[in-house]
Write a protein that holds these residues in place. Sequence first.
Motif, PDB file in Angstrom:
ATOM      1  N   SER A  76       0.869  -1.179   0.000  1.00  0.00           N
ATOM      2  CA  SER A  76       0.000   0.000   0.000  1.00  0.00           C
ATOM      3  C   SER A  76       0.903   1.225   0.000  1.00  0.00           C
ATOM      4  CB  SER A  76      -0.899   0.002   1.231  1.00  0.00           C
ATOM      5  OG  SER A  76      -1.740  -1.139   1.236  1.00  0.00           O
ATOM      6  N   ILE A  77       0.537   2.277  -0.758  1.00  0.00           N
ATOM      7  CA  ILE A  77       1.540   3.309  -1.047  1.00  0.00           C
ATOM      8  C   ILE A  77       1.075   4.748  -0.848  1.00  0.00           C
ATOM      9  CG2 ILE A  77       2.734   1.819  -2.707  1.00  0.00           C
ATOM     10  CD1 ILE A  77       1.337   3.448  -4.942  1.00  0.00           C
ATOM     11  N   VAL A  78      -0.125   4.987  -0.333  1.00  0.00           N
ATOM     12  CA  VAL A  78      -0.652   6.353  -0.261  1.00  0.00           C
ATOM     13  C   VAL A  78      -0.335   6.960   1.102  1.00  0.00           C
ATOM     14  CG1 VAL A  78      -2.687   7.804  -0.488  1.00  0.00           C
ATOM     15  CG2 VAL A  78      -2.476   5.726  -1.882  1.00  0.00           C
ATOM     16  N   VAL A  79       0.509   7.985   1.118  1.00  0.00           N
ATOM     17  CA  VAL A  79       0.981   8.558   2.382  1.00  0.00           C
ATOM     18  C   VAL A  79      -0.162   9.052   3.265  1.00  0.00           C
ATOM     19  CG1 VAL A  79       2.321  10.448   3.391  1.00  0.00           C
ATOM     20  CG2 VAL A  79       3.296   9.075   1.543  1.00  0.00           C
ATOM     21  N   PRO A  80      -1.090   9.901   2.776  1.00  0.00           N
ATOM     22  CA  PRO A  80      -2.169  10.370   3.665  1.00  0.00           C
ATOM     23  C   PRO A  80      -3.020   9.227   4.210  1.00  0.00           C
ATOM     24  CG  PRO A  80      -2.031  11.754   1.713  1.00  0.00           C
ATOM     25  CD  PRO A  80      -1.152  10.572   1.459  1.00  0.00           C
ATOM     26  N   GLU A  81      -3.266   8.213   3.397  1.00  0.00           N
ATOM     27  CA  GLU A  81      -4.037   7.064   3.869  1.00  0.00           C
ATOM     28  C   GLU A  81      -3.290   6.349   4.990  1.00  0.00           C
ATOM     29  OE1 GLU A  81      -6.341   3.309   1.859  1.00  0.00           O
ATOM     30  OE2 GLU A  81      -4.183   3.451   1.523  1.00  0.00           O
ATOM     31  N   SER A  82      -1.972   6.273   4.880  1.00  0.00           N
ATOM     32  CA  SER A  82      -1.195   5.602   5.922  1.00  0.00           C
ATOM     33  C   SER A  82      -1.290   6.339   7.252  1.00  0.00           C
ATOM     34  CB  SER A  82       0.274   5.459   5.494  1.00  0.00           C
ATOM     35  OG  SER A  82       1.008   6.662   5.666  1.00  0.00           O
ATOM     36  N   VAL A  83      -1.411   7.662   7.188  1.00  0.00           N
ATOM     37  CA  VAL A  83      -1.573   8.453   8.412  1.00  0.00           C
ATOM     38  C   VAL A  83      -2.936   8.161   9.037  1.00  0.00           C
ATOM     39  CG1 VAL A  83      -1.700  10.788   9.351  1.00  0.00           C
ATOM     40  CG2 VAL A  83       0.004  10.242   7.593  1.00  0.00           C
ATOM     41  N   ALA A  84      -3.960   8.021   8.195  1.00  0.00           N
ATOM     42  CA  ALA A  84      -5.313   7.771   8.684  1.00  0.00           C
ATOM     43  C   ALA A  84      -5.531   6.321   9.110  1.00  0.00           C
ATOM     44  CB  ALA A  84      -6.326   8.140   7.596  1.00  0.00           C
ATOM     45  N   ASP A  85      -4.828   5.397   8.454  1.00  0.00           N
ATOM     46  CA  ASP A  85      -5.027   3.967   8.733  1.00  0.00           C
ATOM     47  C   ASP A  85      -3.673   3.266   8.817  1.00  0.00           C
ATOM     48  OD1 ASP A  85      -6.032   1.437   9.074  1.00  0.00           O
ATOM     49  OD2 ASP A  85      -6.993   1.299   7.096  1.00  0.00           O
ATOM     50  N   PRO A  86      -2.886   3.576   9.845  1.00  0.00           N
ATOM     51  CA  PRO A  86      -1.526   3.040   9.917  1.00  0.00           C
ATOM     52  C   PRO A  86      -1.464   1.521  10.017  1.00  0.00           C
ATOM     53  CG  PRO A  86      -2.132   4.098  11.989  1.00  0.00           C
ATOM     54  CD  PRO A  86      -3.194   4.448  11.000  1.00  0.00           C
ATOM     55  N   LEU A  87      -2.419   0.910  10.702  1.00  0.00           N
ATOM     56  CA  LEU A  87      -2.344  -0.537  10.897  1.00  0.00           C
ATOM     57  C   LEU A  87      -2.493  -1.297   9.575  1.00  0.00           C
ATOM     58  CD1 LEU A  87      -4.287  -0.956  14.250  1.00  0.00           C
ATOM     59  CD2 LEU A  87      -1.821  -0.761  13.857  1.00  0.00           C
ATOM     60  N   LYS A  88      -3.249  -0.726   8.649  1.00  0.00           N
ATOM     61  CA  LYS A  88      -3.340  -1.327   7.318  1.00  0.00           C
ATOM     62  C   LYS A  88      -1.951  -1.399   6.683  1.00  0.00           C
ATOM     63  CE  LYS A  88      -5.107  -0.423   2.652  1.00  0.00           C
ATOM     64  NZ  LYS A  88      -5.978   0.441   1.805  1.00  0.00           N
ATOM     65  N   TYR A  89      -1.174  -0.352   6.852  1.00  0.00           N
ATOM     66  CA  TYR A  89       0.148  -0.288   6.231  1.00  0.00           C
ATOM     67  C   TYR A  89       1.144  -1.210   6.928  1.00  0.00           C
ATOM     68  CZ  TYR A  89      -1.195   3.087   2.809  1.00  0.00           C
ATOM     69  OH  TYR A  89      -1.785   3.655   1.706  1.00  0.00           O
ATOM     70  N   TYR A  90       1.034  -1.317   8.236  1.00  0.00           N
ATOM     71  CA  TYR A  90       1.938  -2.229   8.937  1.00  0.00           C
ATOM     72  C   TYR A  90       1.585  -3.684   8.645  1.00  0.00           C
ATOM     73  CZ  TYR A  90       3.687   1.915  11.245  1.00  0.00           C
ATOM     74  OH  TYR A  90       4.240   3.144  11.487  1.00  0.00           O
ATOM     75  N   ARG A  91       0.326  -3.953   8.289  1.00  0.00           N
ATOM     76  CA  ARG A  91      -0.043  -5.309   7.876  1.00  0.00           C
ATOM     77  C   ARG A  91       0.402  -5.566   6.433  1.00  0.00           C
ATOM     78  NH1 ARG A  91      -5.502  -5.042   7.752  1.00  0.00           N
ATOM     79  NH2 ARG A  91      -5.435  -4.563   5.519  1.00  0.00           N
ATOM     80  N   ASN A  92      -0.063  -4.720   5.509  1.00  0.00           N
ATOM     81  CA  ASN A  92       0.196  -4.969   4.089  1.00  0.00           C
ATOM     82  C   ASN A  92       1.666  -4.848   3.727  1.00  0.00           C
ATOM     83  OD1 ASN A  92      -2.540  -5.265   3.841  1.00  0.00           O
ATOM     84  ND2 ASN A  92      -2.888  -3.396   2.670  1.00  0.00           N
ATOM     85  N   ASN A  93       2.341  -3.887   4.332  1.00  0.00           N
ATOM     86  CA  ASN A  93       3.729  -3.621   3.940  1.00  0.00           C
ATOM     87  C   ASN A  93       4.743  -4.346   4.808  1.00  0.00           C
ATOM     88  OD1 ASN A  93       2.403  -1.948   2.202  1.00  0.00           O
ATOM     89  ND2 ASN A  93       3.292  -0.048   2.945  1.00  0.00           N
ATOM     90  N   THR A  94       4.583  -4.253   6.118  1.00  0.00           N
ATOM     91  CA  THR A  94       5.595  -4.796   7.016  1.00  0.00           C
ATOM     92  C   THR A  94       5.362  -6.273   7.325  1.00  0.00           C
ATOM     93  OG1 THR A  94       5.717  -2.590   8.018  1.00  0.00           O
ATOM     94  CG2 THR A  94       6.847  -4.376   9.152  1.00  0.00           C
ATOM     95  N   ALA A  95       4.186  -6.614   7.829  1.00  0.00           N
ATOM     96  CA  ALA A  95       3.923  -8.004   8.203  1.00  0.00           C
ATOM     97  C   ALA A  95       3.978  -8.925   6.982  1.00  0.00           C
ATOM     98  CB  ALA A  95       2.572  -8.115   8.902  1.00  0.00           C
ATOM     99  N   ASN A  96       3.401  -8.497   5.875  1.00  0.00           N
ATOM    100  CA  ASN A  96       3.420  -9.348   4.684  1.00  0.00           C
ATOM    101  C   ASN A  96       4.826  -9.498   4.113  1.00  0.00           C
ATOM    102  OD1 ASN A  96       0.704  -9.635   5.003  1.00  0.00           O
ATOM    103  ND2 ASN A  96       0.111  -8.614   3.104  1.00  0.00           N
ATOM    104  N   THR A  97       5.634  -8.446   4.221  1.00  0.00           N
ATOM    105  CA  THR A  97       7.013  -8.562   3.751  1.00  0.00           C
ATOM    106  C   THR A  97       7.800  -9.516   4.633  1.00  0.00           C
ATOM    107  OG1 THR A  97       7.003  -6.351   2.768  1.00  0.00           O
ATOM    108  CG2 THR A  97       9.155  -7.295   3.292  1.00  0.00           C
ATOM    109  N   ARG A  98       7.550  -9.457   5.947  1.00  0.00           N
ATOM    110  CA  ARG A  98       8.201 -10.410   6.845  1.00  0.00           C
ATOM    111  C   ARG A  98       7.868 -11.844   6.436  1.00  0.00           C
ATOM    112  NH1 ARG A  98       7.157 -14.189   9.776  1.00  0.00           N
ATOM    113  NH2 ARG A  98       8.422 -14.868  11.546  1.00  0.00           N
ATOM    114  N   SER A  99       6.600 -12.095   6.111  1.00  0.00           N
ATOM    115  CA  SER A  99       6.184 -13.422   5.681  1.00  0.00           C
ATOM    116  C   SER A  99       6.875 -13.822   4.384  1.00  0.00           C
ATOM    117  CB  SER A  99       4.665 -13.449   5.498  1.00  0.00           C
ATOM    118  OG  SER A  99       4.217 -14.721   5.103  1.00  0.00           O
ATOM    119  N   MET A 100       6.972 -12.876   3.450  1.00  0.00           N
ATOM    120  CA  MET A 100       7.653 -13.144   2.180  1.00  0.00           C
ATOM    121  C   MET A 100       9.115 -13.513   2.413  1.00  0.00           C
ATOM    122  SD  MET A 100       5.735 -12.874  -0.599  1.00  0.00           S
ATOM    123  CE  MET A 100       7.125 -12.806  -1.714  1.00  0.00           C
ATOM    124  N   ILE A 101       9.783 -12.764   3.268  1.00  0.00           N
ATOM    125  CA  ILE A 101      11.198 -13.030   3.543  1.00  0.00           C
ATOM    126  C   ILE A 101      11.370 -14.415   4.165  1.00  0.00           C
ATOM    127  CG2 ILE A 101      13.204 -12.315   4.906  1.00  0.00           C
ATOM    128  CD1 ILE A 101      12.160  -9.417   4.636  1.00  0.00           C
TER     129      ILE A 101
END
Length: 326
Positions: A76-101
């Motif tokens: 997920s890549i939209v900066v203002p959306e990440s401010v409004a919904d940070p947990l979405k970004y930590y799931r889609n970007n961080t947690a999913n990347t951890r799983s990929m690695i």
Amino acid sequence: MSVLVTGGAGYIGSHMVHALVDAGERVVVLDNLSTGFRAAVPAAATLVTGDTGDAALVSRLIAEHGIQSIIHFAASIVVPESVADPLKYYRNNTANTRSMIQCAVEGGVKHFIFSSTAAVYGNPAQTPVAEDATLAPMSPYGSSKLMSEIMLRDATLAHGLGHVILRYFNVAGADPAMRTGQSTKNATHLIKVAVETALGLREKIDVFGTDYPTSDGTCVRDYIHVSDLVAAHADALRHLRAGGAPETLNCGYGRGFSVLDVIETVKEVAGVDFRVDRAPRRPGDPAVIVAASDRARKVLGWQPRFDDLKTIVRHALDWQKKLGAG
């Protein structure tokens, strides 16, 4: 052996898939199609619909297709959306990347190329900003990507996973052959929005913040053509296959344009005027961010071909016209 491209039905990912297929690579695309398009994936690639956080699916793809290299775009890549919904970004970007690695390590994948962002720098003290600058993201989007960078480096130290991290600046334009481009509805990318406004698909364009400490008060960014960005990924893959060391590299041209500069360029290339309104600043937007990109050129031998704002705008405009024609 195949290359797995996550987010390969999306804007940047689809350009990468076309480039890999053009080079004769066997390509598997994993995309949940939430923002990507099936039609953007060339017929020669294998498209699997699913999530990067589905470890069982990713592990199966690695085993069945003999995946040796992963190019990980899905995020997920939209900066203002990440401010409004940070947990979405930590799931889609961080947690999913951890799983990929983890799947990559357990599956014996040798190479991992990660799409990061200039947002990890926040509002840098110096510009152009080099890879060793202080990392101080201003948004959950930037933080989610920085966390992923850290995990990838640690996995390399522990497990020997070869990697290249590419920090994107502002990506724009479209495939010069018009096979794919930015097709997302309600996109927030400046050049995409300006082109849509020029073609009458939007009533106006808003300029978010006109009181920044820049020459005209609007934000300054380094705009890179999507095809040049994809070329950097291809160079990174060659680098890793040749036994190259892990790297973290900026992908930009080293020149900045303000928001008003870009809007005027779109007006000039399109040959039309359109309405421009001033709006308040958006949270998470730094004033100026321009890449120091000499390291990518030196280490990867990267040679951009489309370093021209008018060319970037023209390709974006041509793609939008093609979309409008169905």
